[in-house]
Scaffold this motif. Structure first.
Motif, short mmCIF file in Angstrom:
data_model
loop_
_atom_site.label_atom_id
_atom_site.label_comp_id
_atom_site.label_asym_id
_atom_site.label_seq_id
_atom_site.Cartn_x
_atom_site.Cartn_y
_atom_site.Cartn_z
N LEU A 274 20.99 48.24 41.16
CA LEU A 274 21.60 46.96 41.50
C LEU A 274 22.91 46.84 40.74
O LEU A 274 22.93 46.94 39.51
N SER A 275 24.00 46.62 41.45
CA SER A 275 25.31 46.61 40.81
C SER A 275 26.19 45.53 41.43
O SER A 275 25.93 45.04 42.54
N VAL A 276 27.26 45.19 40.71
CA VAL A 276 28.18 44.15 41.20
C VAL A 276 29.61 44.52 40.84
O VAL A 276 29.88 45.28 39.90
N LEU A 277 30.53 43.95 41.61
CA LEU A 277 31.94 43.89 41.24
C LEU A 277 32.23 42.49 40.75
O LEU A 277 31.82 41.51 41.38
N LYS A 278 32.92 42.38 39.62
CA LYS A 278 33.28 41.08 39.08
C LYS A 278 34.80 40.94 38.97
O LYS A 278 35.49 41.89 38.63
N SER A 279 35.25 39.75 39.27
CA SER A 279 36.62 39.37 38.97
C SER A 279 36.52 38.34 37.85
O SER A 279 36.06 37.21 38.08
N ASP A 280 36.91 38.74 36.63
CA ASP A 280 36.57 37.97 35.43
C ASP A 280 35.05 37.80 35.41
O ASP A 280 34.33 38.78 35.39
N ASP A 281 34.55 36.57 35.47
CA ASP A 281 33.10 36.36 35.43
C ASP A 281 32.51 36.07 36.80
O ASP A 281 31.30 35.77 36.91
N THR A 282 33.31 36.16 37.85
CA THR A 282 32.85 35.84 39.20
C THR A 282 32.38 37.11 39.91
O THR A 282 33.12 38.09 40.00
N ILE A 283 31.14 37.09 40.40
CA ILE A 283 30.63 38.22 41.18
C ILE A 283 31.20 38.12 42.59
O ILE A 283 30.91 37.17 43.33
N VAL A 284 32.02 39.09 42.96
CA VAL A 284 32.68 39.05 44.27
C VAL A 284 32.03 40.02 45.27
O VAL A 284 32.28 39.92 46.47
N THR A 310 39.78 39.60 52.68
CA THR A 310 40.91 40.46 53.06
C THR A 310 41.23 41.51 52.00
O THR A 310 42.21 42.25 52.15
N LEU A 311 40.42 41.58 50.96
CA LEU A 311 40.76 42.45 49.83
C LEU A 311 39.95 43.75 49.80
O LEU A 311 39.87 44.41 48.75
N SER A 312 39.35 44.12 50.92
CA SER A 312 38.65 45.41 51.04
C SER A 312 37.56 45.59 49.98
O SER A 312 37.37 46.68 49.43
N LEU A 313 36.80 44.51 49.72
CA LEU A 313 35.78 44.57 48.68
C LEU A 313 34.69 45.60 48.98
O LEU A 313 34.20 46.28 48.07
N GLY A 314 34.30 45.73 50.26
CA GLY A 314 33.27 46.69 50.60
C GLY A 314 33.67 48.12 50.28
O GLY A 314 32.88 48.89 49.72
N HIS A 315 34.90 48.50 50.62
CA HIS A 315 35.37 49.86 50.33
C HIS A 315 35.51 50.10 48.83
O HIS A 315 35.19 51.19 48.34
#
Length: 409
Positions: A274-284, A310-315
């Motif tokens: 289980l993993s996440v991408l964060k922008s500062d403390d926000t899980i995006v 629009t920021l290609s988060l999936g890729h």
């Protein structure tokens, strides 16, 4: 209780003495409703031993499925073992019988949560011929509870380096395929030559995300992270499906129960990844999948909507997961079933899947005919405007047959 059938007799037997037989020759079929009866030889995600299987057939994952999906849907669980004369396992089958519209359907113990359905196989099956498999199927029906039709779908031809014997039954192509990426060389080499898009293009999206906050990739390692990351993934998935007016898996208690229990109850650090991408403390963005052996299974992905979309988060999330996989000795990065366009940008392996539809009663024949007509109608409407309209209507109305397919990312 284990029911035991000698392949030399149609009668059930209890503890038969070992008979002289060549290794790999099926000698007995055992059947039980309780997976723990086969603890001695059913593989677990961290103890595969000589077994070849996909993650979906590992005992620890199946146990969670029994306690959640199977219980909620009143599926009669059935576990089959084919043994040789020395009582060594040759083939193991996780099955279930479920009623749909009054029809008793024998299927893999799937519940819409398995990308690949197959038996667990051992080296002895390598020498099996079509006559062997058909004999086993006939004899298996002698001890299985009554059913109207068997639908064994999403079957790959190979299970690791061993053939899937069930392909030797009457099968036809399944409408969707699996897709995977073989990982070789170094991450730097892979990034330069095999990631879709140019490095300049990828850096552009990284830069745009960095302008919003510090971008980090985190993997859950403790209970607090597992809980926080999972809740973010669930929230993002439900929001996406409600915005698109489609069925969200996490809106169904049994589906949510499986994912939640698997996340918190299976042994750490794997099979759950289980993993996440964060922008500062926000899980995006978030991802939930399996790691079993040297294979990574990409299963459930989510990301924020609105201005983030629009920021290609999936890729970018896939890029981080691939980089992690290289660092941890993963050999196959599996993006699973479904022929979404983005998979063809990444994957160098297509896994054709097959289905065996075997009616055994008049009711089963009628169900099979109705199912074939429905599938042909779907195929003829695929890609048409009328088909898209009908698809949107069906997605808004969960039915017994469709509601439990795992939503795609």
């Amino acid at each position: 209780m284990i029911h035991k059938l000698s392949l030399e007799s149609s009668e059930r037997i209890s503890a038969a003495p070992a008979r002289t037989s060549q290794p790999g020759n099926p000698d007995q079929i055992w059947l039980t409703h309780t997976l723990s009866d086969f603890n001695d030889f059913w593989p677990r995600s961290q103890q595969l031993k000589a077994a070849r299987c996909y993650a979906f057939q590992c005992a620890d994952i199946l146990e969670v499925r029994c306690r959640t999906i199977a219980l909620a849907r009143k599926i009669e669980t059935l576990f089959v073992a084919v043994l040789d004369a020395e009582r060594n396992p040759l083939l193991l089958l996780p099955l279930g019988i479920e009623r749909r519209h009054g029809v008793r359907i024998l299927t893999f113990l799937d519940g819409g949560l398995s990308d690949y359905n197959s038996p667990v196989v051992f080296p002895g099956v390598r020498e099996w011929a079509e006559d062997d498999v058909r004999m086993l199927w006939r004899r298996l029906q002698e001890i299985l509870p009554p059913f109207d039709i068997a639908i064994l779908d999403k079957m790959p031809k190979w299970i690791g380096d061993l053939p899937n014997p069930l392909i030797l039954l009457d099968t036809s192509p399944f409408p969707s395929s699996g897709h995977a990426i073989t990982l070789s060389g170094t991450w730097n080499e892979f990034e330069a030559s095999r990631l879709p898009g140019s490095r300049k293009h990828r850096r552009y999206y990284h830069r745009r995300l960095e302008e919003r906050g510090k971008l980090t990739f985190e993997i859950a390692t403790n209970p607090e992270q597992f809980d926080t990351f999972l809740q973010a993934l669930i929230r993002q998935k439900i929001r996406r499906h409600r915005e698109t007016r489609t069925i969200a898996g996490f809106d169904r208690p049994d589906y949510r129960s499986f994912v939640t229990e698997a996340t918190h109850c299976l042994p750490a650090p794997y099979p759950i990844h289980l993993s996440v991408l964060k922008s500062d403390d926000t899980i995006v963005a978030a991802h939930w999948g399996y790691v079993v052996g040297s294979r990574f299974y990409g299963l459930i992905a989510s990301h924020e909507r609105g201005t983030w979309r629009t920021l290609s988060l999936g890729h970018i999330l896939i890029e981080y997961l691939l980089q992690w996989s290289f660092a941890h000795g993963i050999e196959v990065f599996d993006l699973g079933i479904g022929d979404e366009a983005y998979k063809f940008q990444y994957c160098d392996v297509v896994i054709p899947l097959h289905v065996a539809t075997i009616p055994v009663t008049f009711r089963g024949v009628a169900y099979s005919i109705e199912r074939n007509i429905t599938e042909k109608l779907k195929s003829s409407l695929r890609g048409t405007r009328a088909g898209e309209v009908l698809k949107s209507i069906v997605r808004r109305r969960p039915t017994v047959g469709a509601a439990y397919e795992r939503p795609r990312s």
